[in-house]
Design a protein around this motif. Sequence first.
Motif, PDB file in Angstrom:
ATOM      1  N   ALA A   1      -9.846  41.286  21.314  1.00 48.47           N
ATOM      2  CA  ALA A   1      -9.509  40.657  22.604  1.00 48.47           C
ATOM      3  C   ALA A   1     -10.730  39.950  23.195  1.00 48.47           C
ATOM      4  O   ALA A   1     -10.621  38.836  23.730  1.00 48.47           O
ATOM      5  N   THR A   2     -11.918  40.576  23.069  1.00 45.73           N
ATOM      6  CA  THR A   2     -13.145  39.959  23.590  1.00 45.73           C
ATOM      7  C   THR A   2     -13.477  38.674  22.818  1.00 45.73           C
ATOM      8  O   THR A   2     -13.848  37.663  23.405  1.00 45.73           O
ATOM      9  N   LEU A   3     -13.311  38.726  21.509  1.00 45.42           N
ATOM     10  CA  LEU A   3     -13.720  37.579  20.670  1.00 45.42           C
ATOM     11  C   LEU A   3     -12.698  36.437  20.695  1.00 45.42           C
ATOM     12  O   LEU A   3     -13.069  35.261  20.584  1.00 45.42           O
ATOM     13  N   PHE A   4     -11.418  36.773  20.841  1.00 47.75           N
ATOM     14  CA  PHE A   4     -10.374  35.750  20.711  1.00 47.75           C
ATOM     15  C   PHE A   4      -9.576  35.506  21.991  1.00 47.75           C
ATOM     16  O   PHE A   4      -8.698  34.660  22.031  1.00 47.75           O
ATOM     17  N   GLY A   5      -9.892  36.260  23.075  1.00 49.65           N
ATOM     18  CA  GLY A   5      -9.119  36.108  24.308  1.00 49.65           C
ATOM     19  C   GLY A   5      -8.000  37.126  24.333  1.00 49.65           C
ATOM     20  O   GLY A   5      -7.475  37.502  23.279  1.00 49.65           O
ATOM     21  N   LYS A   6      -7.680  37.582  25.529  1.00 49.72           N
ATOM     22  CA  LYS A   6      -6.748  38.721  25.692  1.00 49.72           C
ATOM     23  C   LYS A   6      -5.370  38.478  25.082  1.00 49.72           C
ATOM     24  O   LYS A   6      -4.698  39.406  24.664  1.00 49.72           O
ATOM     25  N   THR A   7      -4.928  37.224  25.064  1.00 50.91           N
ATOM     26  CA  THR A   7      -3.544  36.975  24.665  1.00 50.91           C
ATOM     27  C   THR A   7      -3.372  36.858  23.146  1.00 50.91           C
ATOM     28  O   THR A   7      -2.251  36.880  22.645  1.00 50.91           O
ATOM     29  N   GLY A   8      -4.491  36.729  22.434  1.00 57.47           N
ATOM     30  CA  GLY A   8      -4.399  36.487  20.986  1.00 57.47           C
ATOM     31  C   GLY A   8      -3.994  37.726  20.206  1.00 57.47           C
ATOM     32  O   GLY A   8      -4.015  38.839  20.711  1.00 57.47           O
ATOM     33  N   SER A   9      -3.599  37.503  18.952  1.00 60.44           N
ATOM     34  CA  SER A   9      -3.303  38.618  18.060  1.00 60.44           C
ATOM     35  C   SER A   9      -3.537  38.133  16.627  1.00 60.44           C
ATOM     36  O   SER A   9      -3.441  36.940  16.353  1.00 60.44           O
ATOM     37  N   LEU A  10      -3.831  39.074  15.718  1.00 54.36           N
ATOM     38  CA  LEU A  10      -4.075  38.679  14.328  1.00 54.36           C
ATOM     39  C   LEU A  10      -2.811  38.071  13.719  1.00 54.36           C
ATOM     40  O   LEU A  10      -1.715  38.576  13.939  1.00 54.36           O
ATOM     41  N   THR A  11      -2.984  37.008  12.955  1.00 57.28           N
ATOM     42  CA  THR A  11      -1.847  36.455  12.213  1.00 57.28           C
ATOM     43  C   THR A  11      -2.121  36.601  10.719  1.00 57.28           C
ATOM     44  O   THR A  11      -3.264  36.472  10.275  1.00 57.28           O
ATOM     45  N   LYS A  12      -1.074  36.900   9.965  1.00 52.90           N
ATOM     46  CA  LYS A  12      -1.246  37.241   8.545  1.00 52.90           C
ATOM     47  C   LYS A  12      -1.381  36.003   7.663  1.00 52.90           C
ATOM     48  O   LYS A  12      -0.561  35.101   7.718  1.00 52.90           O
ATOM     49  N   LYS A  13      -2.437  35.989   6.861  1.00 52.21           N
ATOM     50  CA  LYS A  13      -2.617  34.913   5.870  1.00 52.21           C
ATOM     51  C   LYS A  13      -2.021  35.338   4.536  1.00 52.21           C
ATOM     52  O   LYS A  13      -1.406  34.549   3.836  1.00 52.21           O
ATOM     53  N   GLY A  14      -2.221  36.628   4.222  1.00 53.52           N
ATOM     54  CA  GLY A  14      -1.673  37.132   2.955  1.00 53.52           C
ATOM     55  C   GLY A  14      -1.893  38.626   2.838  1.00 53.52           C
ATOM     56  O   GLY A  14      -2.794  39.179   3.473  1.00 53.52           O
ATOM     57  N   ASN A  15      -1.061  39.284   2.024  1.00 50.03           N
ATOM     58  CA  ASN A  15      -1.199  40.727   1.818  1.00 50.03           C
ATOM     59  C   ASN A  15      -2.331  41.020   0.839  1.00 50.03           C
ATOM     60  O   ASN A  15      -2.588  40.234  -0.073  1.00 50.03           O
ATOM     61  N   LEU A  16      -2.986  42.169   1.034  1.00 49.00           N
ATOM     62  CA  LEU A  16      -3.980  42.633   0.067  1.00 49.00           C
ATOM     63  C   LEU A  16      -3.292  43.610  -0.881  1.00 49.00           C
ATOM     64  O   LEU A  16      -2.135  43.973  -0.672  1.00 49.00           O
ATOM     65  N   SER A  17      -4.024  44.035  -1.918  1.00 45.83           N
ATOM     66  CA  SER A  17      -3.374  44.874  -2.931  1.00 45.83           C
ATOM     67  C   SER A  17      -2.979  46.246  -2.389  1.00 45.83           C
ATOM     68  O   SER A  17      -1.983  46.820  -2.813  1.00 45.83           O
ATOM     69  N   GLN A  18      -3.762  46.788  -1.436  1.00 45.36           N
ATOM     70  CA  GLN A  18      -3.400  48.102  -0.894  1.00 45.36           C
ATOM     71  C   GLN A  18      -2.318  47.920   0.172  1.00 45.36           C
ATOM     72  O   GLN A  18      -2.485  47.090   1.070  1.00 45.36           O
ATOM     73  N   PRO A  19      -1.220  48.683   0.082  1.00 40.50           N
ATOM     74  CA  PRO A  19      -0.080  48.467   0.983  1.00 40.50           C
ATOM     75  C   PRO A  19      -0.486  48.518   2.467  1.00 40.50           C
ATOM     76  O   PRO A  19      -1.259  49.382   2.871  1.00 40.50           O
ATOM     77  N   GLY A  20       0.030  47.585   3.257  1.00 46.61           N
ATOM     78  CA  GLY A  20      -0.221  47.560   4.702  1.00 46.61           C
ATOM     79  C   GLY A  20      -1.457  46.767   5.095  1.00 46.61           C
ATOM     80  O   GLY A  20      -1.624  46.382   6.251  1.00 46.61           O
ATOM     81  N   GLN A  21      -2.361  46.540   4.137  1.00 52.12           N
ATOM     82  CA  GLN A  21      -3.600  45.816   4.440  1.00 52.12           C
ATOM     83  C   GLN A  21      -3.363  44.317   4.242  1.00 52.12           C
ATOM     84  O   GLN A  21      -2.693  43.921   3.303  1.00 52.12           O
ATOM     85  N   PHE A  22      -3.933  43.510   5.139  1.00 53.95           N
ATOM     86  CA  PHE A  22      -3.725  42.068   4.993  1.00 53.95           C
ATOM     87  C   PHE A  22      -4.952  41.272   5.418  1.00 53.95           C
ATOM     88  O   PHE A  22      -5.792  41.750   6.192  1.00 53.95           O
ATOM     89  N   ALA A  23      -5.057  40.067   4.877  1.00 48.64           N
ATOM     90  CA  ALA A  23      -6.088  39.125   5.303  1.00 48.64           C
ATOM     91  C   ALA A  23      -5.496  38.301   6.436  1.00 48.64           C
ATOM     92  O   ALA A  23      -4.359  37.847   6.350  1.00 48.64           O
TER      93      ALA A  23
END
Length: 222
Positions: free
Chosen positions: A48-70
Amino acid sequence: MKKCEIDHLVDSIVKELTHSKNKYQKDDTLVPIGVSGRHCHLTKEDFATLFGKTGSLTKKGNLSQPGQFAANETVTIAGPKGSIQNLRILGPFRKHTQVEVSITDSIKLGLKPPIRESGNIEHSSPFTIIGPKGSIFMEKGLIIAKAHIHMSPNDANRFRVQDGDFVRIKIRNEYRPISFEKVKVRISPNYVLEMHIDTDEANAANIRTGEFGELVHSGDVR
Ligand SMILES: [Zn+2]
């Protein structure tokens, strides 16, 4: 080259590929390798500090371990001697902000981070993290990730190892044969079999993601 020669060549390539695929499936000492590029894990608050309070991570792609993403989002990190831009954020959010770099990266930053297991950031290096909406001086959180292997309980049975065991991984390259010593095994039902090494280690062994290492039991390196 004549058509029949080309056909013959294609045939032999396909045969070779099929053979190596089968070999990997049958040979139960092989562990697939995943090369982790430098990356960053953030807390929700730091994001929130780095990207502003309203932002949220958006998924580029899944990583090999389930649930983890770039994530699509990246940050810049800086140390006393330099900075690194476009550092990929991996999701989901974590309890502690942590950045994993290679030794080569740490030299560029002018820092000497410890080689650690992910999640252990006590007495790790301080650094500055910069996003589009703000920056934070982190008193700790920069590490060089220690090579490790993720595996499921089934794989662990097959390899006859337990959580926390150390093994040796041999890379059988003709020109750069290398063994990784004291590689820690981490077992969870959520894990997919993969050894994680960083870009320096991968370059030293001349290997890429998707290639294989051979697991050797190494009670002597415990
Ligand atoms: Zn890992």
